[in-house]
Design a protein around this motif. Structure first.
Motif, PDB file in Angstrom:
ATOM      1  N   ASP A  86      33.697  65.443 105.831  1.00 23.16           N
ATOM      2  CA  ASP A  86      34.011  66.074 106.826  1.00 23.16           C
ATOM      3  C   ASP A  86      34.982  64.920 107.567  1.00 23.16           C
ATOM      4  O   ASP A  86      34.337  64.018 108.330  1.00 23.16           O
ATOM      5  CB  ASP A  86      32.609  66.378 107.646  1.00 23.16           C
ATOM      6  CG  ASP A  86      32.973  67.462 108.873  1.00 23.16           C
ATOM      7  OD1 ASP A  86      34.267  67.367 109.138  1.00 23.16           O
ATOM      8  OD2 ASP A  86      31.911  67.774 109.432  1.00 23.16           O
ATOM      9  N   GLN A  87      36.063  65.180 107.659  1.00 26.19           N
ATOM     10  CA  GLN A  87      36.966  64.446 108.364  1.00 26.19           C
ATOM     11  C   GLN A  87      36.881  64.277 109.688  1.00 26.19           C
ATOM     12  O   GLN A  87      37.100  63.177 110.405  1.00 26.19           O
ATOM     13  CB  GLN A  87      38.463  64.766 108.304  1.00 26.19           C
ATOM     14  CG  GLN A  87      38.880  64.967 106.561  1.00 26.19           C
ATOM     15  CD  GLN A  87      40.323  65.229 106.519  1.00 26.19           C
ATOM     16  OE1 GLN A  87      41.183  64.837 107.099  1.00 26.19           O
ATOM     17  NE2 GLN A  87      40.302  66.216 105.488  1.00 26.19           N
ATOM     18  N   ARG A  88      35.867  65.033 110.493  1.00 28.53           N
ATOM     19  CA  ARG A  88      35.541  65.020 111.749  1.00 28.53           C
ATOM     20  C   ARG A  88      34.649  63.636 112.139  1.00 28.53           C
ATOM     21  O   ARG A  88      34.585  63.075 113.240  1.00 28.53           O
ATOM     22  CB  ARG A  88      35.005  66.207 112.473  1.00 28.53           C
ATOM     23  CG  ARG A  88      35.634  67.607 112.516  1.00 28.53           C
ATOM     24  CD  ARG A  88      34.974  68.579 112.741  1.00 28.53           C
ATOM     25  NE  ARG A  88      34.000  68.971 111.643  1.00 28.53           N
ATOM     26  CZ  ARG A  88      33.259  70.045 111.694  1.00 28.53           C
ATOM     27  NH1 ARG A  88      33.256  70.749 112.846  1.00 28.53           N
ATOM     28  NH2 ARG A  88      32.570  70.320 110.761  1.00 28.53           N
ATOM     29  N   VAL A  89      34.062  63.414 111.184  1.00 27.15           N
ATOM     30  CA  VAL A  89      32.999  62.081 111.129  1.00 27.15           C
ATOM     31  C   VAL A  89      33.554  60.699 110.918  1.00 27.15           C
ATOM     32  O   VAL A  89      32.871  59.688 111.106  1.00 27.15           O
ATOM     33  CB  VAL A  89      31.780  62.320 110.334  1.00 27.15           C
ATOM     34  CG1 VAL A  89      31.078  63.711 110.760  1.00 27.15           C
ATOM     35  CG2 VAL A  89      32.144  61.953 108.957  1.00 27.15           C
ATOM     36  N   TYR A 307      23.122  65.727 107.393  1.00 21.23           N
ATOM     37  CA  TYR A 307      24.354  65.033 107.687  1.00 21.23           C
ATOM     38  C   TYR A 307      24.831  64.471 106.257  1.00 21.23           C
ATOM     39  O   TYR A 307      25.610  63.391 106.316  1.00 21.23           O
ATOM     40  CB  TYR A 307      24.192  64.042 108.842  1.00 21.23           C
ATOM     41  CG  TYR A 307      23.304  64.403 109.842  1.00 21.23           C
ATOM     42  CD1 TYR A 307      23.398  65.421 110.346  1.00 21.23           C
ATOM     43  CD2 TYR A 307      22.104  63.656 109.914  1.00 21.23           C
ATOM     44  CE1 TYR A 307      22.740  66.013 111.570  1.00 21.23           C
ATOM     45  CE2 TYR A 307      21.184  63.860 110.868  1.00 21.23           C
ATOM     46  CZ  TYR A 307      21.384  65.160 111.749  1.00 21.23           C
ATOM     47  OH  TYR A 307      20.468  65.455 112.586  1.00 21.23           O
ATOM     48  N   ILE A 308      24.613  65.192 105.332  1.00 19.45           N
ATOM     49  CA  ILE A 308      24.960  64.728 103.917  1.00 19.45           C
ATOM     50  C   ILE A 308      26.661  64.519 103.709  1.00 19.45           C
ATOM     51  O   ILE A 308      27.412  65.114 104.598  1.00 19.45           O
ATOM     52  CB  ILE A 308      24.673  65.894 102.913  1.00 19.45           C
ATOM     53  CG1 ILE A 308      24.373  65.205 101.518  1.00 19.45           C
ATOM     54  CG2 ILE A 308      25.281  67.158 102.752  1.00 19.45           C
ATOM     55  CD1 ILE A 308      23.622  65.968 100.636  1.00 19.45           C
ATOM     56  N   HIS A 309      27.062  63.811 102.800  1.00 24.01           N
ATOM     57  CA  HIS A 309      28.466  63.483 102.836  1.00 24.01           C
ATOM     58  C   HIS A 309      28.999  62.892 103.844  1.00 24.01           C
ATOM     59  O   HIS A 309      30.186  63.085 104.461  1.00 24.01           O
ATOM     60  CB  HIS A 309      29.078  64.445 102.476  1.00 24.01           C
ATOM     61  CG  HIS A 309      29.072  65.128 100.690  1.00 24.01           C
ATOM     62  ND1 HIS A 309      29.900  65.805 100.095  1.00 24.01           N
ATOM     63  CD2 HIS A 309      28.152  64.718 100.107  1.00 24.01           C
ATOM     64  CE1 HIS A 309      29.414  66.026  98.826  1.00 24.01           C
ATOM     65  NE2 HIS A 309      28.204  65.304  98.726  1.00 24.01           N
ATOM     66  N   SER A 310      28.226  61.979 104.552  1.00 24.22           N
ATOM     67  CA  SER A 310      28.599  61.297 105.997  1.00 24.22           C
ATOM     68  C   SER A 310      28.396  59.834 105.842  1.00 24.22           C
ATOM     69  O   SER A 310      27.654  59.545 105.179  1.00 24.22           O
ATOM     70  CB  SER A 310      28.278  62.035 107.341  1.00 24.22           C
ATOM     71  OG  SER A 310      26.824  61.762 107.347  1.00 24.22           O
TER      72      SER A 310
END
Length: 343
Positions: A86-89, A307-310
């Protein structure tokens, strides 16, 4: 603590060496054979008294991360995402870059310099950069080369009510459970497989399963947990603290109903909390394992992770412990001949 070492190790897809070395060192004295195939999968074989059904248990070693694509004249690094992030993180997150583990931070144009229209959307990774403190391209090139990886810098921390926050819980939780299993004595022979490049298309699982030709494949995963405000209950894939999740289907597999029923019956009989993974998006290594040669029947036992993949995920230690217990009881049942597949 093993899970701390596994999660803090760097293992972006295609660059699993650091994780692989930890795993090999942990299991080498407990298995009969370790084979590293051409793309980097660990295929560990633990021989038991009985060889059927042929059981393959898989957990992937890789994690999402970044790859350097360009070094600017200013010394700032451009990058692309490896795996679904997620590019927002991304903005402001600390990272380690390249083989030299150079400290960096993901930066962007300051909010004071952005147009108001830019405030309303997430910044694309193409608008971001990694700052490693270099003042020129030449200085940066002494530290980093194009094509090297960047991983999130995140410590393992236990907090709250029996919770853990760390990077790469997907799928170092599965790796840890599988390592612990291989250290136990079992009657049934087991192929324990630690796969590479799951996050970029289930790359490692196919060749490994083709080699092993399993009858049954069990995938150990860290899966999406979305028990957060603002999301309708039917869209919440799993909930933290409600037990390991058993998958019905996803985008790559319709899981075997008899195998799933057996696992659920074991959980009920032994008072192990469990939940069905309510959503069907995404996929895991089963998508390639169940297609190998004559095919295999598969099931997934997952540990819910927020919050997976962060850069930081969160899991419940009780979910982890119950997933581990459920797996061991499942193998007990197989050893007693307790599985009958009806198509």
């Amino acid at each position: 603590m093993l899970l701390k070492r596994l999660t803090e190790a760097r293992g972006v897809s295609g660059n699993e060496k650091e994780v692989r070395e930890i795993i090999i060192n942990e299991i080498k004295d407990y298995v009969d054979d370790i084979h590293i195939d051409r793309i980097g999968n660990i295929i560990a074989y633990k021989k038991g008294e009985i060889d059927t059904p042929r059981l393959m248990i898989a957990a992937h070693m890789d994690e999402v991360g970044l790859m350097i694509t360009k070094i600017e004249d200013s010394g700032l690094l451009k990058f692309t995402c490896v795996g679904g992030i997620d590019q927002r993180v991304l903005v402001s997150k600390p990272v380690l870059v390249g083989n030299k583990k150079v400290n960096g931070v993901i930066g962007s144009k300051p909010i004071h310099m952005q147009k108001k229209t830019e405030w309303k959307k997430a910044l694309d990774y193409k608008e971001l950069y990694i700052d490693i403190g270099a003042s020129s391209k030449e200085e940066a090139e002494k530290l980093v080369t194009v094509g090297e990886y960047a991983s999130f810098l995140s410590d393992y921390v236990e907090f709250g009510d029996n919770l853990v926050k760390a990077k790469a819980l997907d799928d170092r939780v599965g790796c840890n459970i599988l390592i612990d299993l291989l250290k136990t004595n079992r009657k049934l022979s087991i192929y324990g497989v630690f796969t590479v490049m799951e996050e970029i298309g289930l790359v490692g699982a196919g060749p490994a399963a083709y080699n092993i030709e399993p009858d049954i494949g069990i995938i150990l995963e860290g899966t999406t947990c979305s028990d957060v405000p603002g999301l309708e209950e039917h869209l919440q894939a799993t909930e933290l603290g409600k037990g390991p999740a058993i998958s019905i289907m996803d985008r790559t597999t319709i899981f075997n109903k008899d195998l799933r029923k057996m696992i659920i019956d074991i959980a009920k009989k032994n008072d192990i909390p469990y939940q069905l993974r309510r959503t069907t998006f995404g996929g895991n290594d089963s998508g390639k394992i169940h297609l190998a040669k004559q095919g295999a029947i598969t099931a997934t036992i997952s540990v819910p992770c927020r919050y997976i993949h962060s850069p930081i995920s969160v899991m419940s230690k009780s979910d982890y412990d119950n997933a581990k217990r459920l797996l061991n009881l499942f193998i007990d049942n197989l050893e007693k001949g307790g599985f009958n597949n009806e198509f």
